[in-house]
Scaffold this motif. Structure first.
Motif, PDB file in Angstrom:
ATOM      1  N   ALA A  36      12.560  -7.646  -1.500  1.00 51.67           N
ATOM      2  CA  ALA A  36      11.591  -8.457  -2.338  1.00 51.67           C
ATOM      3  C   ALA A  36      11.591 -10.041  -2.044  1.00 51.67           C
ATOM      4  CB  ALA A  36      11.978  -8.149  -3.829  1.00 51.67           C
ATOM      5  N   GLY A  37      11.438 -10.215  -0.733  1.00 50.32           N
ATOM      6  CA  GLY A  37      11.416 -11.587  -0.343  1.00 50.32           C
ATOM      7  C   GLY A  37       9.860 -11.922  -0.524  1.00 50.32           C
ATOM      8  N   LYS A  38       9.154 -12.946   0.394  1.00 50.42           N
ATOM      9  CA  LYS A  38       7.892 -13.394   0.085  1.00 50.42           C
ATOM     10  C   LYS A  38       6.843 -12.085   0.100  1.00 50.42           C
ATOM     11  CE  LYS A  38       8.294 -18.152   1.214  1.00 50.42           C
ATOM     12  NZ  LYS A  38       9.656 -18.125   0.980  1.00 50.42           N
ATOM     13  N   MET A  39       6.981 -11.423   1.208  1.00 47.41           N
ATOM     14  CA  MET A  39       5.853 -10.091   1.276  1.00 47.41           C
ATOM     15  C   MET A  39       6.011  -9.102   0.285  1.00 47.41           C
ATOM     16  SD  MET A  39       3.229  -9.548   2.991  1.00 47.41           S
ATOM     17  CE  MET A  39       3.210 -11.079   4.156  1.00 47.41           C
ATOM     18  N   THR A  96       0.559 -13.088   5.282  1.00 46.64           N
ATOM     19  CA  THR A  96       0.957 -13.764   3.955  1.00 46.64           C
ATOM     20  C   THR A  96      -0.075 -14.189   2.984  1.00 46.64           C
ATOM     21  OG1 THR A  96       0.934 -15.847   5.439  1.00 46.64           O
ATOM     22  CG2 THR A  96       2.992 -14.945   5.068  1.00 46.64           C
ATOM     23  N   PRO A  97      -1.335 -14.247   3.535  1.00 54.05           N
ATOM     24  CA  PRO A  97      -2.420 -14.403   2.455  1.00 54.05           C
ATOM     25  C   PRO A  97      -2.334 -13.294   1.294  1.00 54.05           C
ATOM     26  CG  PRO A  97      -3.111 -15.164   4.397  1.00 54.05           C
ATOM     27  CD  PRO A  97      -1.926 -14.356   4.592  1.00 54.05           C
ATOM     28  N   THR A 125      -2.939  -6.096  -2.155  1.00 61.36           N
ATOM     29  CA  THR A 125      -2.917  -7.448  -1.773  1.00 61.36           C
ATOM     30  C   THR A 125      -4.127  -8.063  -1.018  1.00 61.36           C
ATOM     31  OG1 THR A 125      -1.405  -6.707  -0.111  1.00 61.36           O
ATOM     32  CG2 THR A 125      -0.199  -7.493  -2.257  1.00 61.36           C
ATOM     33  N   GLY A 126      -5.171  -7.002  -0.845  1.00 59.83           N
ATOM     34  CA  GLY A 126      -6.013  -7.608   0.013  1.00 59.83           C
ATOM     35  C   GLY A 126      -6.588  -6.431   0.747  1.00 59.83           C
ATOM     36  N   VAL A 158      -1.940 -10.831  16.077  1.00 59.42           N
ATOM     37  CA  VAL A 158      -3.189 -11.342  15.736  1.00 59.42           C
ATOM     38  C   VAL A 158      -3.091 -11.634  14.301  1.00 59.42           C
ATOM     39  CG1 VAL A 158      -5.812 -11.175  15.603  1.00 59.42           C
ATOM     40  CG2 VAL A 158      -4.481 -10.279  17.347  1.00 59.42           C
ATOM     41  N   SER A 159      -2.925 -10.909  13.424  1.00 59.66           N
ATOM     42  CA  SER A 159      -3.127 -11.028  11.835  1.00 59.66           C
ATOM     43  C   SER A 159      -1.921 -11.287  11.260  1.00 59.66           C
ATOM     44  CB  SER A 159      -3.872  -9.771  11.095  1.00 59.66           C
ATOM     45  OG  SER A 159      -3.154  -8.671  11.419  1.00 59.66           O
ATOM     46  N   GLY A 160      -0.607 -10.614  11.580  1.00 58.05           N
ATOM     47  CA  GLY A 160       0.748 -10.719  11.067  1.00 58.05           C
ATOM     48  C   GLY A 160       1.066 -12.258  11.232  1.00 58.05           C
ATOM     49  N   SER A 161       1.014 -12.688  12.583  1.00 61.40           N
ATOM     50  CA  SER A 161       1.536 -13.885  12.923  1.00 61.40           C
ATOM     51  C   SER A 161       0.580 -14.980  12.770  1.00 61.40           C
ATOM     52  CB  SER A 161       2.046 -13.937  14.164  1.00 61.40           C
ATOM     53  OG  SER A 161       3.232 -13.089  14.466  1.00 61.40           O
TER      54      SER A 161
END
Length: 275
Positions: free
Chosen positions: A19-22, A127-128, A159-160, A177-180
């Motif tokens: 249960a970190g940031k993501m 992360t968004p 989450t999106g 591309v999208s993860g980083s």
């Protein structure tokens, strides 16, 4: 069926490992979509204050496998490097038919099956997700049922947006591309501010201008139906200031080659993490 109804209709517990940031963003998204806190269990040795606030509302912290009951889904949000070490402790929560959703970079379906088993969906968010504006790409193992895929889609869509692919080999490039990708955008804001200072702007003004320009341009891109290239062209007057800057950014050693090299490097690292 709406995503809210999909989540509310999930039968059984949802277990979140990490249960970190993501992982925390995922949990917040599920609760915001109407999942009852008592139906969610979190496995996390060092819960943040935000996670503790959810626990105070009924989310279960570090229950035993016996206490969780039949799990509808087990979502793994650990660091890839820590996963194999944690695997034996997580294994008792998963049986042959458990839906296992992984959001770990580079961790293949085969590796996940080797360590935990279950019916696996491999996903890569970004992360968004923390503000409900993430983009996740997912791929399902062949034994994942249509109903389980719908559950996975509902959990990830909290989450999106979600895109599904059938070729797992695409996931390393997706990660690059999208993860980083958010880090690349944040770096653009950093460097634009530094360039503004170098051009003579006061530091705080340069930071403000760079931050708001990147954020506002992203929102314009989000709301517009136009291609990014068209939006760029609309800002660029022939012989003007933007055109002068783009001659540098679009030159032989400019942004295109740098971004291609950067994404290639991230793709290679994603593949290395799977070994």
């Amino acid at each position: 069926m709406s995503n809210t109804n999909t989540l509310k209709n999930i039968s059984g517990s949802i277990v979140l490992a990490g249960a970190g940031k993501m992982g925390g963003a995922m949990l917040s998204g599920w609760l915001a979509q109407g999942i009852e806190p008592k139906r969610v269990a979190v496995i996390e040795p060092r819960p943040s204050e935000e996670i503790r606030a959810h626990i105070a509302k009924g989310v279960r912290l570090n229950p035993s496998p016996q206490d969780t009951g039949p799990a509808a889904a087990f979502l793994v949000a650990l660091k890839p490097q820590a996963f194999r070490e944690a695997g034996p402790k997580l294994k008792p929560y998963v049986d042959a038919t458990t839906l296992l959703v992984s959001i770990m970079a580079g961790m293949t379906i085969a590796s996940l099956h080797e360590v935990l088993g279950g019916r696996i969906v491999r996903a890569m968010p970004n992360t968004p997700a923390a503000i409900g504006r993430g983009i996740t790409v997912a791929v399902a193992a062949k034994d994942v049922s249509a109903a389980q895929r719908e559950v996975a889609d509902g959990l990830l869509r909290a989450t999106g947006s979600v895109e599904w692919v059938t070729d797992e080999g695409l996931m390393d490039a997706v990660t690059a591309v999208s993860g980083s990708g958010p880090a690349y955008v944040f770096l653009l804001a950093e460097e634009l501010a530094r360039a503004g200072v170098a051009a003579g702007l006061p530091e705080q003004l340069a930071i403000k201008l760079a931050r708001e320009t990147v954020a506002g341009s992203g929102e314009l891109l989000h709301r517009s139906d136009l291609e990014a290239a068209t939006l760029r062209q609309n800002v660029t007057s022939p012989g003007g200031t933007t055109a002068a800057a783009l001659e540098v950014l679009m030159g032989q050693d400019g942004l295109q080659s740098l971004m291609t090299d950067a994404v290639a490097a991230a793709t290679r690292r994603s593949k290395e993490l799977a070994k």
